[in-house]
Design an enzyme around this catalytic site. Structure first.
Site, short mmCIF file in Angstrom:
data_model
loop_
_atom_site.label_atom_id
_atom_site.label_comp_id
_atom_site.label_asym_id
_atom_site.label_seq_id
_atom_site.Cartn_x
_atom_site.Cartn_y
_atom_site.Cartn_z
N ALA A 113 0.81 -1.22 0.00
CA ALA A 113 0.00 0.00 0.00
C ALA A 113 0.85 1.27 0.00
O ALA A 113 0.42 2.29 -0.54
CB ALA A 113 -0.94 -0.01 1.20
N THR A 114 2.03 1.22 0.59
CA THR A 114 2.87 2.42 0.54
C THR A 114 3.18 2.77 -0.91
O THR A 114 3.05 3.93 -1.31
CB THR A 114 4.17 2.20 1.34
N ASN A 129 -6.48 4.14 10.37
CA ASN A 129 -5.80 2.97 10.93
C ASN A 129 -5.58 3.05 12.43
O ASN A 129 -5.29 2.07 13.08
CB ASN A 129 -4.45 2.79 10.22
N SER A 165 -3.81 -3.29 0.27
CA SER A 165 -2.63 -3.98 0.77
C SER A 165 -2.93 -5.47 0.93
O SER A 165 -4.07 -5.85 1.24
CB SER A 165 -2.24 -3.39 2.13
N HIS A 221 -1.02 -7.70 3.04
CA HIS A 221 -0.77 -8.32 4.35
C HIS A 221 -1.77 -7.90 5.43
O HIS A 221 -1.76 -8.45 6.52
CB HIS A 221 0.68 -8.08 4.80
N THR A 247 9.61 -6.82 -12.48
CA THR A 247 9.10 -8.18 -12.63
C THR A 247 8.08 -8.47 -11.54
O THR A 247 8.33 -8.22 -10.36
CB THR A 247 10.27 -9.19 -12.56
N CYS A 304 3.52 1.77 12.59
CA CYS A 304 4.48 2.39 11.68
C CYS A 304 5.26 3.50 12.37
O CYS A 304 6.28 3.93 11.89
CB CYS A 304 3.78 2.97 10.47
#
Lengths: 378, 388
Positions: free
Chosen positions: A69-70, A149, A199, A201, A237, A323
């Site tokens: 997501a970042t 969040n 995201s 995870h 990739t 974070c």
């Protein structure tokens, strides 16, 4: 072990683990290779893209896989600026964004963009009229988080963005939907968002994968350039194993969204009941709150100390947002938390596997902590 | 290219009859620091240590390590030549090319250990200077304030040419001044204090007090990281980690709030002293600087030192914070020190600590509770390990 830190990360589900490991050992070709091994890997990505698109009711051509997501948030902001930033130099956002949005916008501000940061009202709402008031011909982008969040407040994105588009269809709209995705309905068709960040995870897939939805026809310039993967919008990739894991998790958890939500409501109720019995312990409540994310103040006790006390008893919670490791939360300040609340607030974030008994254990241990730990003096 | 390192001792050269033992320790320390960087040959003459790298040796890395070895004042990278003037001139012109191109003025200094060499020092200076001027037309000679001094040394076996002197760490070799136990917190000051003691030849062990759950494992990892950075100068650090939670809670419970810090520090000193005794350290070291915070007044230090029978050294005592910060940046501990983890528990810090505590009052307050069993237990449960 009791895990109440599901908004930091979630335990990867069986489907995700087995998908990733199957690809790692079997289909490890480069999807860009012209031979059969490449083709097999590419096919996996095609079907993963369909699955993720379906989970937010989008067209598969609107989904681009990223490293998380970042990157999705950075892409939304910097791609907007690359595309129309010469003519439009104003960004409207909130004071309660995740750092991957706020820091990216700050960088543009340093380069001369005008930034308006809306502060939520007392009940946690971002006012539509306040946002609209700032939208003008110079506005490039409106970026508003879907679910905060740290507090779990839910913004009414579709109402907000509809109003923005009604004022000026040229303004880009972006929402960081990380904490809402697969918890509440995220419908790309009705949200009026040009870009949506997701995201992996946070929804039972491994770290290192995510996606950005970009509405068809937007013609955004890419933020990451190179070999032209992901239709040229995100070079590099593709991480086939993680993308497949992400898709499997999205499939599995799309089905259970409603029942999981009901469970979270029960857990939150139990948590609230238990707080009522304790002096100086309370849940922060806002007009619209996601039951998965609970902001709990234990007055007089340092959140970091409580966190380590609970950790010694194998209960894992978070103090503010993971974070920001130890730093005071600017976001909670914007929500009007007092200085003493900033020091003493825990985030209890649920998943559907949590139980009411676990909530009871947590509250028993918080009570024990209050009996044995030294209080902060004021 | 045949390069060699010349290390100048500085202070050790003045140690008279003890010089050899200082030199022995220094060489032992250097050998230990360079042990993973390939083979080196060591010879000493006239207050200089000559280090000749073998073919496999990493000379750049070696210079980096040597910059942190106490007892060395200057490090020169030199080119080895035969004792033949034309070879010396050719090598000097090539080897010093980058340095000379970047400068405007220079002079040549000649030293002859071998007095049988065919030229005198002034002759050598003049001739080599001419050769350099010939090669680099932009240069001019300035014998008073040259930007570069080209040194040529004529030894028994070979000649050396060098121009750049790199600053060494100064001080005297670690292991020549005994062993100390440093009270290491997570802050800026204590690692600097450890560095200062090591610079004067002291072997530095460290003791850290942790108070889970008021302090976290990450806070301890930060302190270990500081010890590791410090070990670049001090060599391996014997690290002692003391569980301190119960003691803090009991002080809080039984003693007046404004004396919390001074009593806590007295108990820390008591524990540190016991550990020092058992580890053969003959003093304690702290990072205190007088008046920096309310607990670092002279009155408070009188009260803490009253529990110690061994000396407590405070190498930063007369320094300003800015001076301490400057050193911590230089030795590389600053960025780690300012990481934001909770260190020795701000929860316990009194709002208004007593800046002029009186020893008698403090003793009386501390006597409110029998800390002895908890102190014994803390010493007993102290974990020791090596950080390098």
């Amino acid at each position: 072990m009791i895990y109440f830190d599901n908004s930091s990360t979630t335990k990867p589900c069986e489907q995700a683990i087995s998908a990733a490991s199957k690809v790692l050992s079997g289909t490890w070709g480069n999807p860009s290779s012209l031979h059969k091994m490449g083709l097999e890997a590419e096919k996996l990505i095609i079907s993963a893209r369909q699955a993720v698109a379906k989970s937010i009711n989008a067209d598969e051509r609107e989904i681009f896989f990223t490293s998380g997501a970042t990157e999705s948030n950075n892409t939304a902001i910097f791609s907007s600026a690359l595309t129309k930033g010469k003519r439009r130099k104003k960004i409207i956002t909130t004071a309660t964004e995740h750092p991957s949005v706020s820091a990216a916008i700050k960088r543009l501000e340093d380069k001369g963009f005008e930034v308006v940061r809306i502060i939520p009202s007392e009940n946690g709402e971002i006012s539509t009229s306040e946002v609209i008031r700032h939208v003008d011909k110079n506005t490039l982008l409106v970026s508003i988080i879907m679910v905060n969040n740290e507090t779990g407040t839910v913004n009414d994105i579709s109402t907000l963005f509809k109003a923005v588009k009604a004022t000026d269809t040229e303004v880009y709209t972006h929402t960081d939907a990380v904490q809402g995705f697969l918890k509440i309905p995220v419908n790309a068709k009705t949200l009026c968002a040009d870009m949506i960040s997701l995201s992996g995870h946070k929804v039972y897939a491994p770290k290192g994968t995510g996606a950005i939805y970009v509405k068809k026809g937007l013609n955004l310039k890419p933020f990451i350039v190179g070999g032209g993967q992901e239709s040229g919008f995100r070079s590099g990739t593709e991480s086939v194993p993680l993308i497949c894991a992400f898709a499997e998790a999205a499939k599995a958890y799309s089905k259970t969204q409603d029942e999981r939500y009901k469970k979270a409501v029960l857990l939150r109720q139990r948590l609230k009941e238990r707080t009522l019995a304790l002096d100086g312990v309370y849940l922060h409540e806002f007009k619209s709150c996601l039951p998965y994310i609970n902001s709990l103040t234990v007055m007089g006790y340092k959140s970091e100390t409580l966190l380590h006390f609970l950790e010694e008893r194998e209960i894992y919670v978070s103090s503010g947002s993971a974070c920001s490791k130890g730093k005071k939360s600017e976001v909670l300040k914007a929500f009007g938390y007092s200085d003493s609340e900033l020091d003493s607030t825990l985030r209890i974030s649920f998943c559907a596997d949590n139980t009411e008994d676990e909530v009871d254990r947590l509250m028993d241990e918080i009570q024990n902590a209050m009996n044995s730990l030294v209080r902060i003096k004021r | 290219m045949n390069e060699m390192l010349l290390l100048k001792y500085g202070e050790i050269a003045l140690k008279g009859l003890n010089k050899k033992s200082f030199e022995d320790v220094l060489i032992k320390n250097i050998k230990r620091r360079l042990r993973y960087l390939g083979g080196f040959e060591y010879t000493r003459a006239q207050s200089t240590l000559y280090i000749k790298p073998k073919e496999d040796a990493d000379i750049d890395e070696a210079v980096d390590k040597l910059k942190k070895v106490f007892g060395v004042t200057k490090i020169c990278r030199a080119i080895v030549c035969t004792k033949d003037f034309s070879d010396i001139a050719k090598n000097a012109v090539e080897y010093l090319k980058d340095t000379l191109l970047r400068s405007k003025t220079f002079k040549v200094e000649a030293k002859r250990a071998d007095k049988n060499f065919c030229m005198t020092s002034p002759e050598l200076q003049k001739e080599l200077g001419a050769k350099i001027l010939e090669a680099y037309g932009h240069l001019s000679v300035n014998v008073h304030e040259p930007q570069v001094t080209v040194t040529v040394e004529i030894r028994e076996e070979n000649a050396f040419v060098h121009a750049l002197k790199i600053d060494g760490a100064g001080g005297i070799p670690i292991g020549t001044s005994g062993r100390a136990l440093l009270l290491l917190s997570g802050g800026i000051d204590s690692p600097v204090a450890g560095y200062m003691m090591a610079k004067r030849g002291v072997i530095v062990d460290a003791i850290h007090f942790e108070a889970p759950p008021y302090t976290s494992e990450r806070a301890r990892m930060k302190v270990e990281k500081l010890a590791k950075i410090m070990s670049g100068y001090t060599g391996a650090v014997n690290f002692h980690c003391v569980p301190f939670t119960k003691i803090q809670e009991k002080i809080k419970e039984h003693c007046p709030e404004e004396l919390f810090t001074v009593i806590m520090r007295r108990i820390m000193m008591e524990i540190a002293q016991q550990i020092a005794d058992s580890e053969g350290a003959s003093c304690l070291v702290t990072g205190e600087s007088i008046g920096q915070v309310a607990s670092q007044t002279m009155y408070a230090m009188v009260c803490t030192d009253a529990v110690c029978t061994i000396p407590v050294f405070r190498p930063l005592i007369g320094m300003d914070k800015t001076e301490i910060v400057e050193i911590s940046r230089k030795i590389g501990t600053y960025d780690t020190s300012i990481e934001p983890y909770e260190d020795c528990c701000t929860v316990f810090t009194p709002r208004h600590p007593k800046t002029r505590p009186q020893l008698l009052d403090v003793q009386r307050a501390q006597a409110q509770f029998d800390f002895k069993p908890l102190i014994d237990q803390a010493v007993e449960e102290t974990r020791a390990y090596i950080i390098n």
